[in-house]
Design a protein around this motif. Structure first.
Motif, PDB file in Angstrom:
ATOM      1  N   GLU A  19      28.850  42.589  36.569  1.00 32.44           N
ATOM      2  CA  GLU A  19      28.997  41.545  37.721  1.00 32.44           C
ATOM      3  C   GLU A  19      27.573  41.122  38.148  1.00 32.44           C
ATOM      4  OE1 GLU A  19      31.962  41.478  41.077  1.00 32.44           O
ATOM      5  OE2 GLU A  19      30.259  41.091  42.265  1.00 32.44           O
ATOM      6  N   TYR A  51      32.039  33.622  42.956  1.00 30.52           N
ATOM      7  CA  TYR A  51      32.018  32.575  43.606  1.00 30.52           C
ATOM      8  C   TYR A  51      32.157  32.565  45.227  1.00 30.52           C
ATOM      9  CZ  TYR A  51      34.451  27.841  43.323  1.00 30.52           C
ATOM     10  OH  TYR A  51      34.693  26.510  43.480  1.00 30.52           O
ATOM     11  N   THR A  81      37.899  31.303  43.344  1.00 32.32           N
ATOM     12  CA  THR A  81      38.404  31.269  44.808  1.00 32.32           C
ATOM     13  C   THR A  81      39.220  30.068  45.272  1.00 32.32           C
ATOM     14  OG1 THR A  81      37.079  31.002  46.265  1.00 32.32           O
ATOM     15  CG2 THR A  81      37.207  33.366  45.334  1.00 32.32           C
ATOM     16  N   LEU A 106      38.388  35.152  36.673  1.00 28.38           N
ATOM     17  CA  LEU A 106      38.735  36.081  37.562  1.00 28.38           C
ATOM     18  C   LEU A 106      39.485  35.442  38.675  1.00 28.38           C
ATOM     19  CD1 LEU A 106      39.038  39.131  38.809  1.00 28.38           C
ATOM     20  CD2 LEU A 106      36.749  38.943  39.657  1.00 28.38           C
ATOM     21  N   ALA A 107      40.653  35.514  38.754  1.00 26.70           N
ATOM     22  CA  ALA A 107      41.611  34.500  39.807  1.00 26.70           C
ATOM     23  C   ALA A 107      41.787  35.218  40.920  1.00 26.70           C
ATOM     24  CB  ALA A 107      42.851  34.277  39.035  1.00 26.70           C
ATOM     25  N   LEU A 108      41.492  34.739  42.183  1.00 22.43           N
ATOM     26  CA  LEU A 108      41.233  35.402  43.332  1.00 22.43           C
ATOM     27  C   LEU A 108      41.636  34.253  44.518  1.00 22.43           C
ATOM     28  CD1 LEU A 108      37.599  36.375  42.801  1.00 22.43           C
ATOM     29  CD2 LEU A 108      39.182  38.220  43.177  1.00 22.43           C
ATOM     30  N   ASP A 111      38.055  35.629  50.308  1.00 20.89           N
ATOM     31  CA  ASP A 111      38.086  36.133  51.629  1.00 20.89           C
ATOM     32  C   ASP A 111      37.935  34.845  52.679  1.00 20.89           C
ATOM     33  OD1 ASP A 111      38.151  38.879  51.572  1.00 20.89           O
ATOM     34  OD2 ASP A 111      36.033  39.006  51.091  1.00 20.89           O
ATOM     35  N   SER A 128      47.712  31.587  46.432  1.00 20.75           N
ATOM     36  CA  SER A 128      47.396  33.038  46.382  1.00 20.75           C
ATOM     37  C   SER A 128      46.963  33.372  45.053  1.00 20.75           C
ATOM     38  CB  SER A 128      48.575  33.997  46.322  1.00 20.75           C
ATOM     39  OG  SER A 128      49.540  33.761  45.379  1.00 20.75           O
ATOM     40  N   SER A 129      46.356  34.654  44.536  1.00 17.09           N
ATOM     41  CA  SER A 129      45.876  34.687  43.222  1.00 17.09           C
ATOM     42  C   SER A 129      46.765  34.618  42.242  1.00 17.09           C
ATOM     43  CB  SER A 129      45.398  36.036  43.257  1.00 17.09           C
ATOM     44  OG  SER A 129      46.248  37.102  43.374  1.00 17.09           O
ATOM     45  N   ALA A 155      41.976  41.008  40.774  1.00 13.13           N
ATOM     46  CA  ALA A 155      41.473  41.914  41.651  1.00 13.13           C
ATOM     47  C   ALA A 155      42.317  43.106  42.149  1.00 13.13           C
ATOM     48  CB  ALA A 155      40.890  41.371  43.051  1.00 13.13           C
ATOM     49  N   HIS A 161      44.413  46.778  49.995  1.00  7.87           N
ATOM     50  CA  HIS A 161      44.043  45.316  50.314  1.00  7.87           C
ATOM     51  C   HIS A 161      44.399  45.317  52.099  1.00  7.87           C
ATOM     52  CE1 HIS A 161      43.475  41.099  51.470  1.00  7.87           C
ATOM     53  NE2 HIS A 161      42.775  41.085  50.430  1.00  7.87           N
ATOM     54  N   LEU A 163      45.429  43.338  53.706  1.00  6.71           N
ATOM     55  CA  LEU A 163      46.702  42.433  53.969  1.00  6.71           C
ATOM     56  C   LEU A 163      47.849  43.580  53.660  1.00  6.71           C
ATOM     57  CD1 LEU A 163      46.314  38.992  53.196  1.00  6.71           C
ATOM     58  CD2 LEU A 163      46.630  39.752  55.231  1.00  6.71           C
ATOM     59  N   SER A 164      47.834  44.481  52.703  1.00  5.55           N
ATOM     60  CA  SER A 164      48.999  45.254  52.550  1.00  5.55           C
ATOM     61  C   SER A 164      49.338  46.308  53.469  1.00  5.55           C
ATOM     62  CB  SER A 164      48.944  45.514  50.875  1.00  5.55           C
ATOM     63  OG  SER A 164      48.170  46.735  50.887  1.00  5.55           O
ATOM     64  N   TRP A 173      52.423  43.809  44.077  1.00  2.59           N
ATOM     65  CA  TRP A 173      51.772  42.677  44.198  1.00  2.59           C
ATOM     66  C   TRP A 173      50.707  42.519  42.823  1.00  2.59           C
ATOM     67  CZ3 TRP A 173      52.415  37.627  45.705  1.00  2.59           C
ATOM     68  CH2 TRP A 173      51.356  36.982  45.769  1.00  2.59           C
ATOM     69  N   LYS A 177      51.015  39.686  39.611  1.00  2.00           N
ATOM     70  CA  LYS A 177      50.080  38.990  38.986  1.00  2.00           C
ATOM     71  C   LYS A 177      49.979  39.413  37.576  1.00  2.00           C
ATOM     72  CE  LYS A 177      46.566  40.168  42.592  1.00  2.00           C
ATOM     73  NZ  LYS A 177      45.082  40.520  43.265  1.00  2.00           N
ATOM     74  N   THR A 187      38.620  46.692  39.523  1.00  2.00           N
ATOM     75  CA  THR A 187      39.022  47.110  41.081  1.00  2.00           C
ATOM     76  C   THR A 187      37.744  46.786  42.241  1.00  2.00           C
ATOM     77  OG1 THR A 187      37.765  49.409  40.952  1.00  2.00           O
ATOM     78  CG2 THR A 187      40.203  49.138  39.943  1.00  2.00           C
TER      79      THR A 187
END
Ligand code: FAD
Length: 316
Positions: A19, A51, A81, A106-108, A111, A128-129, A155, A161, A163-164, A173, A177, A187
């Motif tokens: 990356e 991104y 994103t 990479l579908a995100l 933040d 959402s992703s 991701a 995460h 949020l979870s 989740w 995906k 990861t």
């Protein structure tokens, strides 16, 4: 630590990807071009380009992806994103990326940008992703340029995460995906092999079959270590922290040694490949790969200290 020499031409034993992020200054862009040439020469499966939040690096990310496409033979992967963008704007970015012959994403979701929080309407109302995977698939189907082979990655959070509320929610989740069309997961950073291995095992039991690439970064400084701990949601290993403190805050060797040990455990435990966050440097990640027994197929020469005087005959 030394490794046995492997004859040049021997196929790489380790599968890996990198990356990078777009440079913020012209000087950093020059350095990045140099680093990317070294990274490409190592033979990664792909190089992904980050991104910025709310599309803040939209043009710079696309320029870097185009550079990879044009000046290396590596597969470029575009992070994308959705926060702060309408579905039509996201659609336009996907189309523009495909136009540049970049087919892997990479579908995100992304933040929250500075000043916003998770619950704020602009963040909570973003695609959402999973929505993004569907949108990329649609735009790709409409495109005349996109070949069938482009992949969509997503991701993965071995330590959860924010949020979870539970690991099973994260895994459900992730399976959603996969059902939407994701072909691989990458990861978030983490420090201990078991965090990845136990997550991967539970995810397989829940029906996940796409490869999960563990993301790791050979840190060089205490500052980087603290940032990784923040992303990992776990404290940094005390030994590594103490080692960096004792070295005055900077030691490339300690970060490389930690990453090599982690990678060995992950690969022995069944990880299909490793994804290295390069921090836009090639030295540490290629050192990790060397220690893992990888031989760069066509290494580049280091830069010369002074320009060569072409007018003088070379010495025999
Ligand atoms: P989503 O998958 O949309 O959701 C995030 C989490 O919310 C889920 O894991 C789940 O826990 C929960 N959730 C959402 N919807 C539901 C639902 N319906 N049911 C249950 N749970 C739900 N950020 C950037 O800005 N730029 C980058 O380039 C970038 N690169 C990254 C690369 C990697 C490898 C990783 C791991 C992260 C990266 N990020 C990047 C950070 C990422 O954007 C953030 O972590 C963001 O908060 C979540 O994005 P996501 O795609 O995982 O979101």
């Amino acid at each position: 630590m030394s490794i046995e020499l492997i004859a040049p031409g021997t196929p790489a034993s380790v599968r890996f990807s990198f990356e990078v992020f777009p440079a913020r200054t012209s000087a950093a862009a020059l350095a990045l071009g140099y680093a990317v040439q070294h990274l490409a020469a190592a033979g990664p499966e792909f190089i992904s380009v980050t991104y910025g939040a709310s599309g803040s690096t939209r043009d710079a990310s696309l320029d870097l992806l185009k550079y990879l496409r044009q000046y290396t033979d590596v597969v470029p992967m575009a992070h994308l994103t959705t926060v702060g963008m309408t579905p039509d704007e996201v659609r336009a970015v996907v189309a523009e990326t495909l136009e540049a012959d970049i087919f892997d994403f990479l579908a995100l979701r992304g933040d929250p940008p500075r000043g916003l929080r998770e619950g704020d309407a602009e963040v909570a109302g973003s695609l959402s992703s999973v929505d993004l995977i569907r949108l990329i698939t649609e735009v790709r189907a409409e495109s005349t340029r996109a070949p069938a082979g482009g992949r969509i990655a997503v991701a993965v959070y071995p330590n959860g995460h924010p949020l979870s509320r539970s690991r099973s929610e994260d895994i459900d989740w992730l399976v959603a995906k996969q059902e939407a069309g994701a072909k691989l997961g990458i990861t978030q950073l983490f420090f201990h092999a078991d965090e990845y291995l136990s997550f991967a095992e539970e995810a397989r039991e829940a029906g996940l079959h796409i490869p999960l690439l563990p993301g790791m970064m050979p840190v060089t400084t205490l500052g980087q270590l603290r940032k990784v701990a923040e992303l990992a949601g776990r404290p940094a290993p005390r030994e590594l922290e103490r080692g960096l403190e004792a070295a005055g805050g900077t030691s490339p060797d300690l970060g490389v040694a930690h990453t090599v040990e982690l990678a060995r455990k992950l690969l022995a435990g069944g990880a299909p490949s490793i994804h290295l966050y390069t921090f836009n440097r090639h030295e540490q990640v290629t050192a990790v790969l060397r220690e893992l027994g990888h031989v760069t197929p066509h290494p580049l020469a280091p830069p010369t200290a002074a320009p060569v005087d072409q007018s003088r005959p070379a010495k025999a």
